[in-house]
Design a protein around this motif. Sequence first.
Motif, short mmCIF file in Angstrom:
data_model
loop_
_atom_site.label_atom_id
_atom_site.label_comp_id
_atom_site.label_asym_id
_atom_site.label_seq_id
_atom_site.Cartn_x
_atom_site.Cartn_y
_atom_site.Cartn_z
N MET A 1 -70.50 23.74 90.37
CA MET A 1 -70.23 23.79 91.76
C MET A 1 -69.43 25.06 91.93
SD MET A 1 -69.40 20.66 93.85
CE MET A 1 -70.26 20.15 94.12
N HIS A 2 -69.40 26.18 93.11
CA HIS A 2 -68.63 26.92 93.13
C HIS A 2 -67.47 26.72 94.07
CE1 HIS A 2 -67.48 31.30 93.04
NE2 HIS A 2 -66.54 30.96 92.67
N LEU A 3 -65.92 26.03 94.04
CA LEU A 3 -65.14 25.82 94.67
C LEU A 3 -64.48 27.14 95.24
CD1 LEU A 3 -64.56 22.08 94.41
CD2 LEU A 3 -65.98 22.98 95.40
N LEU A 4 -63.85 26.85 96.63
CA LEU A 4 -62.96 27.66 97.03
C LEU A 4 -62.03 26.51 97.19
CD1 LEU A 4 -61.33 29.82 97.89
CD2 LEU A 4 -62.20 29.85 99.91
N ILE A 5 -60.38 26.46 96.46
CA ILE A 5 -59.50 26.61 96.94
C ILE A 5 -58.52 26.26 97.63
CG2 ILE A 5 -57.37 24.47 96.44
CD1 ILE A 5 -59.06 24.17 93.56
N ILE A 6 -58.48 26.40 99.24
CA ILE A 6 -57.10 27.01 100.09
C ILE A 6 -56.12 25.94 99.87
CG2 ILE A 6 -56.51 27.66 102.44
CD1 ILE A 6 -59.72 28.16 102.81
N GLU A 7 -55.26 26.43 98.71
CA GLU A 7 -53.89 25.02 99.12
C GLU A 7 -52.40 26.26 98.27
OE1 GLU A 7 -51.88 22.04 98.82
OE2 GLU A 7 -53.13 21.50 98.62
N ASP A 8 -51.93 25.67 98.35
CA ASP A 8 -50.55 26.25 98.85
C ASP A 8 -49.19 25.88 97.14
OD1 ASP A 8 -49.12 24.40 99.84
OD2 ASP A 8 -47.98 25.88 100.87
N ASN A 9 -49.28 24.78 97.16
CA ASN A 9 -48.76 23.88 96.14
C ASN A 9 -49.20 23.70 94.30
OD1 ASN A 9 -48.28 21.73 94.42
ND2 ASN A 9 -47.67 20.78 95.84
N ALA A 10 -48.66 24.73 93.49
CA ALA A 10 -49.13 24.68 92.56
C ALA A 10 -49.34 23.65 91.12
CB ALA A 10 -48.37 25.56 91.63
N ASP A 11 -48.42 21.99 91.95
CA ASP A 11 -48.84 21.34 91.02
C ASP A 11 -50.47 20.76 91.93
OD1 ASP A 11 -46.52 21.50 89.34
OD2 ASP A 11 -45.56 19.94 90.75
N ILE A 12 -50.55 21.04 92.55
CA ILE A 12 -52.04 20.40 92.59
C ILE A 12 -53.56 21.00 92.51
CG2 ILE A 12 -53.27 20.12 95.47
CD1 ILE A 12 -50.28 18.56 96.25
N ILE A 13 -53.01 22.27 93.09
CA ILE A 13 -53.76 23.42 92.32
C ILE A 13 -54.59 22.69 90.94
CG2 ILE A 13 -54.06 25.58 91.54
CD1 ILE A 13 -52.73 26.94 94.20
N ALA A 14 -53.08 22.93 89.90
CA ALA A 14 -53.42 22.01 88.91
C ALA A 14 -54.16 21.63 88.33
CB ALA A 14 -51.45 22.90 87.83
N ASN A 15 -53.43 20.78 89.25
CA ASN A 15 -54.06 19.43 88.79
C ASN A 15 -55.87 19.16 88.77
OD1 ASN A 15 -54.26 15.71 88.67
ND2 ASN A 15 -53.63 15.88 90.93
N LEU A 16 -55.84 19.72 90.39
CA LEU A 16 -57.48 20.40 90.41
C LEU A 16 -58.14 20.85 89.72
CD1 LEU A 16 -57.24 20.31 93.90
CD2 LEU A 16 -57.95 18.50 93.51
N TYR A 17 -57.60 21.82 88.81
CA TYR A 17 -58.33 23.14 88.05
C TYR A 17 -58.19 21.77 85.96
CZ TYR A 17 -58.33 27.34 89.16
OH TYR A 17 -58.66 28.76 89.68
#
Length: 125
Positions: A1-17
Motif C-alpha cells: 500500500m502506498h501512503l502519503l503522510i502529511i505531518e510535520d512532527n519528525a517523531d511521529i513520522i519516524a514512528n509511522l515509518y
Amino acid sequence: MHLLIIEDNADIIANLYSYLEPLGYKLDVARSGKAGVLAATTSAHDAIVLDLSLPAMDGIEVCRQLRQQYQLTTPILMLTARDTEQDKVTGFAVGADDYLVKPYSLAELDARLKALVRRARNEHV
C-alpha cells in the motif's frame, strides 16, 4: 500500500515509518499543508494520513482543497490531537473518510487504513 503522510512532527513520522514499512507500506511524506496538496495531486497514493496542525496551511484546508478544488477521491484519514466532537464533525464535513485521535494505536491505524483502501477499491474481506 502506498501512503502519503502529511505531518510535520519528525517523531511521529519516524514512528509511522518504523511500524508501517516492515508491514510492506511504501510511504511518502510532506511536512506542510502546501507540500501535502502538491504531493497528493502529482502522485497516486492508496490513502492519505493527514495531521490537522500543519505549517503553511492546516489540515482542514488541505482536505477541503483536495476534495473541492482537485476532486481527489483518495481516502483521507485525519490523524490529530484535536479531539473535540466539533473537530471531528468539521473533519468529516470537509471530506475526511476517517478520524483517529492522538495518542493512537499503530495496529488500529493499520487496520483502519486497510479498511479504507478496501472500501475505495470495492474489495471484500
